[in-house]
Design an enzyme around this catalytic site. Sequence first.
Site, PDB file in Angstrom:
ATOM      1  N   ASP A 114       0.762  -0.766   0.111  1.00 23.70           N
ATOM      2  CA  ASP A 114      -0.195   0.161   0.446  1.00 23.70           C
ATOM      3  C   ASP A 114       0.491   1.241  -0.134  1.00 23.70           C
ATOM      4  OD1 ASP A 114      -3.016  -1.332   1.629  1.00 23.70           O
ATOM      5  OD2 ASP A 114      -2.092  -1.706   0.167  1.00 23.70           O
ATOM      6  N   GLU A 153       3.826   1.532  -1.018  1.00 26.80           N
ATOM      7  CA  GLU A 153       4.937   1.650  -2.777  1.00 26.80           C
ATOM      8  C   GLU A 153       3.717   2.412  -3.307  1.00 26.80           C
ATOM      9  OE1 GLU A 153       5.918  -1.856  -2.767  1.00 26.80           O
ATOM     10  OE2 GLU A 153       7.495  -1.345  -1.787  1.00 26.80           O
ATOM     11  N   TYR A 154       2.338   1.462  -3.169  1.00 25.00           N
ATOM     12  CA  TYR A 154       1.252   2.008  -3.873  1.00 25.00           C
ATOM     13  C   TYR A 154       0.585   4.017  -3.717  1.00 25.00           C
ATOM     14  CZ  TYR A 154      -3.368   2.831  -6.406  1.00 25.00           C
ATOM     15  OH  TYR A 154      -4.421   3.179  -6.548  1.00 25.00           O
ATOM     16  N   SER A 158     -12.387   6.430  -1.525  1.00 22.95           N
ATOM     17  CA  SER A 158     -11.393   6.707  -1.179  1.00 22.95           C
ATOM     18  C   SER A 158     -11.148   7.492  -0.464  1.00 22.95           C
ATOM     19  CB  SER A 158     -10.157   6.360  -2.126  1.00 22.95           C
ATOM     20  OG  SER A 158     -10.344   5.447  -3.554  1.00 22.95           O
ATOM     21  N   LEU A 159      -9.835   7.627   0.630  1.00 25.62           N
ATOM     22  CA  LEU A 159      -9.376   8.779   1.274  1.00 25.62           C
ATOM     23  C   LEU A 159      -8.296   9.002   1.001  1.00 25.62           C
ATOM     24  CD1 LEU A 159     -10.297   6.529   4.913  1.00 25.62           C
ATOM     25  CD2 LEU A 159     -10.681   8.603   4.092  1.00 25.62           C
ATOM     26  N   GLU A 182      -9.639   6.881  14.231  1.00 26.07           N
ATOM     27  CA  GLU A 182     -10.022   4.915  14.659  1.00 26.07           C
ATOM     28  C   GLU A 182      -8.884   3.938  13.353  1.00 26.07           C
ATOM     29  OE1 GLU A 182     -14.082   6.478  12.986  1.00 26.07           O
ATOM     30  OE2 GLU A 182     -14.413   4.389  13.256  1.00 26.07           O
ATOM     31  N   LYS A 201      -7.626   2.182  10.223  1.00 24.01           N
ATOM     32  CA  LYS A 201      -7.406   2.335   9.355  1.00 24.01           C
ATOM     33  C   LYS A 201      -7.369   0.561   8.877  1.00 24.01           C
ATOM     34  CE  LYS A 201      -6.349   3.568   4.642  1.00 24.01           C
ATOM     35  NZ  LYS A 201      -5.942   2.344   3.871  1.00 24.01           N
ATOM     36  N   ASP A 224      -7.501  -2.951   7.207  1.00 26.23           N
ATOM     37  CA  ASP A 224      -7.240  -3.936   6.113  1.00 26.23           C
ATOM     38  C   ASP A 224      -7.324  -5.090   5.324  1.00 26.23           C
ATOM     39  OD1 ASP A 224      -2.957  -4.159   5.365  1.00 26.23           O
ATOM     40  OD2 ASP A 224      -4.661  -3.572   4.375  1.00 26.23           O
ATOM     41  N   GLU A 259     -15.592  -3.062   7.241  1.00 22.81           N
ATOM     42  CA  GLU A 259     -14.463  -3.799   6.654  1.00 22.81           C
ATOM     43  C   GLU A 259     -14.251  -5.540   6.946  1.00 22.81           C
ATOM     44  OE1 GLU A 259     -10.427  -2.405   4.537  1.00 22.81           O
ATOM     45  OE2 GLU A 259     -12.508  -2.337   5.503  1.00 22.81           O
ATOM     46  N   TYR A 268     -18.028   1.257  10.315  1.00 22.99           N
ATOM     47  CA  TYR A 268     -16.825   2.584  10.237  1.00 22.99           C
ATOM     48  C   TYR A 268     -18.251   3.375  10.383  1.00 22.99           C
ATOM     49  CZ  TYR A 268     -14.854   1.189   6.179  1.00 22.99           C
ATOM     50  OH  TYR A 268     -14.618   1.341   5.336  1.00 22.99           O
ATOM     51  N   LYS A 282     -10.888  11.995  10.651  1.00 19.62           N
ATOM     52  CA  LYS A 282     -12.673  12.484  10.970  1.00 19.62           C
ATOM     53  C   LYS A 282     -13.260  14.005  10.756  1.00 19.62           C
ATOM     54  CE  LYS A 282     -14.332   7.541   8.871  1.00 19.62           C
ATOM     55  NZ  LYS A 282     -15.387   7.258   9.018  1.00 19.62           N
ATOM     56  N   LYS A 296      -0.954   7.097   6.817  1.00 20.16           N
ATOM     57  CA  LYS A 296      -0.233   5.706   6.984  1.00 20.16           C
ATOM     58  C   LYS A 296       0.329   5.586   7.780  1.00 20.16           C
ATOM     59  CE  LYS A 296      -2.090   3.685   4.086  1.00 20.16           C
ATOM     60  NZ  LYS A 296      -1.777   2.530   2.910  1.00 20.16           N
ATOM     61  N   CYS A 311      11.007  -2.063 -30.074  1.00 19.06           N
ATOM     62  CA  CYS A 311      10.069  -2.663 -28.945  1.00 19.06           C
ATOM     63  C   CYS A 311       9.797  -4.008 -28.831  1.00 19.06           C
ATOM     64  CB  CYS A 311       8.535  -2.190 -29.794  1.00 19.06           C
ATOM     65  SG  CYS A 311       6.944  -1.853 -28.868  1.00 19.06           S
ATOM     66  N   CYS A 355       6.210  -5.364 -30.901  1.00 24.45           N
ATOM     67  CA  CYS A 355       6.092  -5.323 -32.820  1.00 24.45           C
ATOM     68  C   CYS A 355       7.277  -5.655 -33.651  1.00 24.45           C
ATOM     69  CB  CYS A 355       4.687  -4.060 -33.162  1.00 24.45           C
ATOM     70  SG  CYS A 355       5.950  -2.620 -32.992  1.00 24.45           S
ATOM     71  N   CYS A 400       7.450   3.543 -28.168  1.00 24.56           N
ATOM     72  CA  CYS A 400       7.552   2.170 -29.777  1.00 24.56           C
ATOM     73  C   CYS A 400       6.460   3.617 -30.619  1.00 24.56           C
ATOM     74  CB  CYS A 400       6.014   1.281 -29.501  1.00 24.56           C
ATOM     75  SG  CYS A 400       6.093   0.387 -31.364  1.00 24.56           S
ATOM     76  N   CYS A 437       1.143  -1.371 -33.603  1.00 25.41           N
ATOM     77  CA  CYS A 437       1.827  -2.374 -32.572  1.00 25.41           C
ATOM     78  C   CYS A 437       0.615  -2.713 -31.888  1.00 25.41           C
ATOM     79  CB  CYS A 437       2.288  -1.729 -31.699  1.00 25.41           C
ATOM     80  SG  CYS A 437       3.215  -2.052 -30.714  1.00 25.41           S
TER      81      CYS A 437
END
Length: 650
Positions: free
Chosen positions: A32, A34-35, A80-81, A109, A111, A113, A166, A214, A278, A302, A394, A397, A410, A415
């Site tokens: 999460d 890294e995302y 989303s948050l 509260e 979070k 997962d 959740e 929640y 919140k 986080k 490429c 192709c 490319c 392609c």
Amino acid sequence: MIDYKAEMEKLIKELNIHIHNYYVLDKPTISDFEYDQMYDKLVGLERESGIVLPSSPTLRVGGEPLTGFKKFEHVVPLYSLDKCQNFEELKSWVNGIKKEFKDSTFSVEYKFDGLSIVVEYENGLFIKAGTRGNGQVGEDVSAQVKTIKSVPLSIPFKGRLVVQGEGMITLSNLEKYNKTATEPLKNARNAVAGAIRNLNPKETAKRKLDLFAYSVNYIEGKNFKTQSEMNKFLIENGFKTANFFKICKSCEEIISEIENVGKIKSGLDILMDGVVIKVNEIESREEIGYTTKFPKWAIAYKFEPEEISTKLEDVVWQVGRTGKLTPIALISPVKLAGATISRATLNNLGDIERKGVKIGARVFVRRSNEVIPEILGLAEDCPNSKEIVAPKSCPSCGGNLSEVGANLFCMNIDCPKQIKDSIVHFCSKEAMDIEGISEKTIDLFYEKFGLKKISDIYDLTYDQLLELDKFKEKKAKNVINSIEKSKNVSLSCFIYALGIKNVGTKTAKDLAANFKTFKSLSSASLDELLKIRDIGEIVAKSIYDYFNNLNSREEIERLFEKGIKIVEAQNLKESYFTNKKVVLTGSLNSYSRLQATKLLEENGAIVLSSVSKNTDLVIYGSEPGSKLEKAKKLGVETIAEEEFLKLLKK
């Protein structure tokens, strides 16, 4: 100078791979953290440049429903948050709230997962449950959720109620399950996702899940003043909530609670990756409002990620719809945050050079809270390590490549990968909304029938589809019917479907609202495009160049020849639907539900999911169900699909 488009294309390609793995396949491949890092960087670039690319994950919430389940339409859209990962960002958010609402307090509260689930009640009884899906439509998992003993089947409150929570498996229950399981589960998040999305509810029951409630997303005949009051209501009605709920008056108090949670989180029996803060007062929330992605009155803090070092074995290059090549690192498998990792992201040539990583060397990999890994940099060079060499052609192709900024593209418009991805985009729900066509299906169409352009979709026949494996009569008929139905399309959906660079769903809507007709848009000058709010020079040039490109014009002409009919946006002042609260029910023959919703919105309507005394109009198709009956009881105006089509033309 930053090459915004190149940087964003790099991030979007990576993010969408991760989103697909996580939300559609239930096989997460990065953390999460890294995302969030990549997502936040993308958001920052979009804010700085004023560009939102058509495939950007910021345009949407979340991901798409899985096949094998009925669709579940959310009464209230799920957001989303927004996220922060340090106290300075948190302070900035709190101070922004306090500046306008100085007496605000804040709820703090866990979070969770796990897997977001919505549960609906009527007359005090459980009626259905669904997953989050894309925020508008999820999967109906009523039978699975019924097996969760912490979900009450009856509650004291008798009005219509929608509760969000959740789905979780405690770590102790996971351990017990694995002792007797034929195939042990690697982590708690996947255990929940696999259980809820198992078509056999008996298998769901074996995992002994929990639901931590929640939020009350909708309640009939009652208003809450605060999050505290909402939390109390949930407890009083038999819902399981976290044993952690705090009210803070200042940022200092919030930080103190976060630090306390950080100290105890490793000893908890549930997975959590931060805390959610919140604004406690509901009335203030309504004034603070929302962005297209998340509520402005809430934020998630986080916790720090985990990282490890391992050997970089090789690098492979993947090409996407825009032609951009993305390097993927193949690493020696390592266990990190409950998962075995063998692939990691290397964003582009510039990223590789900046981090100094080499094939055969040890590299730092980061992944937290069980989700795709990122190569952070070089940990240790090795005697036999070698430089990462960029491809000369490429990988899809064999075509020529062009280096633009830190990225490779490319240049072959034929392609295969670019063609396939363009067709996938064209068929997507937010575009032409052609159901039953996935990436794998497009691969089949390309290999079997030689699709070369998006317009080739309309040359497919029922008999051709029957030649394909897994395409029986019903599936083939449904796909052909969906292709035919897509020929009637709203202006904004058609604009988005064309895949114009830098044009997402919001920009497509803005273009439709301003130009009204496709002819006006396609002949617009740069100056005319630049007059539209939120459209800058880069976006305007992308649109102008697209419509003045010979290949684009020829393809658009082919689409019209295939029978595409655009329902142009109406003048909102003269529209019958302007400012009316409208509910759709039943199956429409002329448009998909999404297309009809877009048309109504373009004509000034406010489209809702449920009927109430405040509803102005219900439009019904075949098999309308209880919404039509309720509308008649309440005296709400109802019209059939035929009348709806007539009113659209006025």
